[in-house]
Design a protein around this motif. Structure first.
Motif, mmCIF file in Angstrom:
data_model
loop_
_atom_site.group_PDB
_atom_site.id
_atom_site.type_symbol
_atom_site.label_atom_id
_atom_site.label_comp_id
_atom_site.label_asym_id
_atom_site.label_seq_id
_atom_site.Cartn_x
_atom_site.Cartn_y
_atom_site.Cartn_z
ATOM 1 N N LEU A 34 34.525 39.103 49.950
ATOM 2 C CA LEU A 34 33.203 39.258 50.556
ATOM 3 C C LEU A 34 32.408 37.966 50.468
ATOM 4 C CD1 LEU A 34 30.989 40.923 51.885
ATOM 5 C CD2 LEU A 34 30.337 41.708 49.580
ATOM 6 N N ASN A 35 32.421 37.331 49.313
ATOM 7 C CA ASN A 35 31.686 36.075 49.154
ATOM 8 C C ASN A 35 32.213 35.006 50.106
ATOM 9 O OD1 ASN A 35 29.701 34.393 47.730
ATOM 10 N ND2 ASN A 35 31.528 33.281 47.069
ATOM 11 N N GLU A 36 33.523 34.901 50.227
ATOM 12 C CA GLU A 36 34.103 33.908 51.135
ATOM 13 C C GLU A 36 33.678 34.164 52.574
ATOM 14 O OE1 GLU A 36 38.298 34.126 50.386
ATOM 15 O OE2 GLU A 36 38.119 33.123 48.440
ATOM 16 N N LYS A 37 33.706 35.423 52.990
ATOM 17 C CA LYS A 37 33.323 35.761 54.366
ATOM 18 C C LYS A 37 31.841 35.470 54.595
ATOM 19 C CE LYS A 37 35.305 36.998 57.309
ATOM 20 N NZ LYS A 37 35.819 36.212 58.462
ATOM 21 N N MET A 38 31.008 35.803 53.616
ATOM 22 C CA MET A 38 29.572 35.563 53.764
ATOM 23 C C MET A 38 29.259 34.070 53.762
ATOM 24 S SD MET A 38 27.925 38.736 51.622
ATOM 25 C CE MET A 38 26.229 38.287 52.012
ATOM 26 N N GLU A 39 29.960 33.297 52.936
ATOM 27 C CA GLU A 39 29.781 31.832 52.944
ATOM 28 C C GLU A 39 30.189 31.259 54.296
ATOM 29 O OE1 GLU A 39 28.440 29.791 50.824
ATOM 30 O OE2 GLU A 39 28.371 30.895 48.935
ATOM 31 N N GLU A 40 31.289 31.760 54.832
ATOM 32 C CA GLU A 40 31.765 31.308 56.142
ATOM 33 C C GLU A 40 30.714 31.594 57.221
ATOM 34 O OE1 GLU A 40 34.958 33.151 59.224
ATOM 35 O OE2 GLU A 40 35.695 32.817 57.186
ATOM 36 N N LEU A 41 30.165 32.790 57.207
ATOM 37 C CA LEU A 41 29.150 33.142 58.199
ATOM 38 C C LEU A 41 27.869 32.338 58.006
ATOM 39 C CD1 LEU A 41 29.626 37.009 58.249
ATOM 40 C CD2 LEU A 41 30.095 35.427 60.127
ATOM 41 N N ARG A 42 27.475 32.126 56.781
ATOM 42 C CA ARG A 42 26.250 31.374 56.518
ATOM 43 C C ARG A 42 26.385 29.923 56.979
ATOM 44 N NH1 ARG A 42 23.730 30.757 50.520
ATOM 45 N NH2 ARG A 42 25.722 29.732 50.160
ATOM 46 N N GLY A 43 27.552 29.331 56.758
ATOM 47 C CA GLY A 43 27.734 27.923 57.078
ATOM 48 C C GLY A 43 28.115 27.638 58.511
ATOM 49 N N GLY A 44 28.706 28.614 59.181
ATOM 50 C CA GLY A 44 29.255 28.327 60.494
ATOM 51 C C GLY A 44 28.587 29.037 61.645
ATOM 52 N N SER A 45 27.422 29.587 61.421
ATOM 53 C CA SER A 45 26.773 30.304 62.514
ATOM 54 C C SER A 45 25.260 30.168 62.398
ATOM 55 C CB SER A 45 27.167 31.780 62.492
ATOM 56 O OG SER A 45 26.563 32.428 61.396
ATOM 57 N N GLN A 46 24.596 30.768 63.332
ATOM 58 C CA GLN A 46 23.136 30.731 63.341
ATOM 59 C C GLN A 46 22.539 31.973 62.684
ATOM 60 O OE1 GLN A 46 21.063 28.944 66.233
ATOM 61 N NE2 GLN A 46 22.559 27.312 66.369
ATOM 62 N N ILE A 47 23.383 32.785 62.062
ATOM 63 C CA ILE A 47 22.900 33.978 61.371
ATOM 64 C C ILE A 47 22.148 33.533 60.129
ATOM 65 C CG2 ILE A 47 23.562 36.111 60.203
ATOM 66 C CD1 ILE A 47 26.153 36.052 61.866
ATOM 67 N N SER A 48 20.958 34.061 59.950
ATOM 68 C CA SER A 48 20.181 33.689 58.772
ATOM 69 C C SER A 48 19.761 34.938 58.018
ATOM 70 C CB SER A 48 18.950 32.868 59.168
ATOM 71 O OG SER A 48 18.098 33.650 59.973
ATOM 72 N N GLY A 49 19.532 34.774 56.761
ATOM 73 C CA GLY A 49 19.108 35.879 55.919
ATOM 74 C C GLY A 49 20.295 36.597 55.312
ATOM 75 N N PRO A 50 20.255 36.814 54.018
ATOM 76 C CA PRO A 50 21.398 37.430 53.338
ATOM 77 C C PRO A 50 21.718 38.842 53.825
ATOM 78 C CG PRO A 50 19.522 37.205 51.842
ATOM 79 C CD PRO A 50 19.181 36.466 53.096
ATOM 80 N N GLU A 51 20.720 39.606 54.238
ATOM 81 C CA GLU A 51 20.994 40.965 54.717
ATOM 82 C C GLU A 51 21.756 40.951 56.036
ATOM 83 O OE1 GLU A 51 17.048 42.444 54.741
ATOM 84 O OE2 GLU A 51 17.034 42.773 52.580
ATOM 85 N N ARG A 52 21.368 40.061 56.923
ATOM 86 C CA ARG A 52 22.085 39.961 58.208
ATOM 87 C C ARG A 52 23.491 39.436 58.002
ATOM 88 N NH1 ARG A 52 18.715 38.765 63.423
ATOM 89 N NH2 ARG A 52 20.476 39.966 64.116
ATOM 90 N N ILE A 53 23.625 38.450 57.113
ATOM 91 C CA ILE A 53 24.953 37.904 56.805
ATOM 92 C C ILE A 53 25.827 38.994 56.204
ATOM 93 C CG2 ILE A 53 26.216 36.275 55.341
ATOM 94 C CD1 ILE A 53 23.792 34.364 55.682
ATOM 95 N N ALA A 54 25.272 39.796 55.286
ATOM 96 C CA ALA A 54 26.039 40.878 54.663
ATOM 97 C C ALA A 54 26.473 41.913 55.696
ATOM 98 C CB ALA A 54 25.213 41.541 53.563
#
Length: 66
Positions: A34-54
């Motif tokens: 889960l952490n790896e997927k969330m880090e990937e989304l946080r770093g490689g997209s325009q998605i912001s905010g931990p709830e949206r990333i989760a």
């Protein structure tokens, strides 16, 4: 049988969780995935905010269960 307490880290935030000893390794692997997927989304997209990333990580990982 008593539960074990362990610390997991998701997006640099620490969580204290309890689980049966026989499930410890699975929980650690799940948290790492889960952490790896969330880090990937946080770093490689325009998605912001931990709830949206989760939410997006959960949707993505749920696809692996099919």
């Amino acid at each position: 049988m008593s539960n074990v307490s362990l610390k997991i880290y998701i997006l640099d935030k620490e969580y204290q969780v309890n689980c049966p000893p026989e499930e410890r390794e699975a929980l650690e692997r799940s948290a790492q995935l889960l952490n790896e997927k969330m880090e990937e989304l946080r770093g490689g997209s325009q998605i912001s905010g931990p709830e949206r990333i989760a939410t997006m990580a959960a949707i993505d990982l749920a696809g692996y269960l099919r």
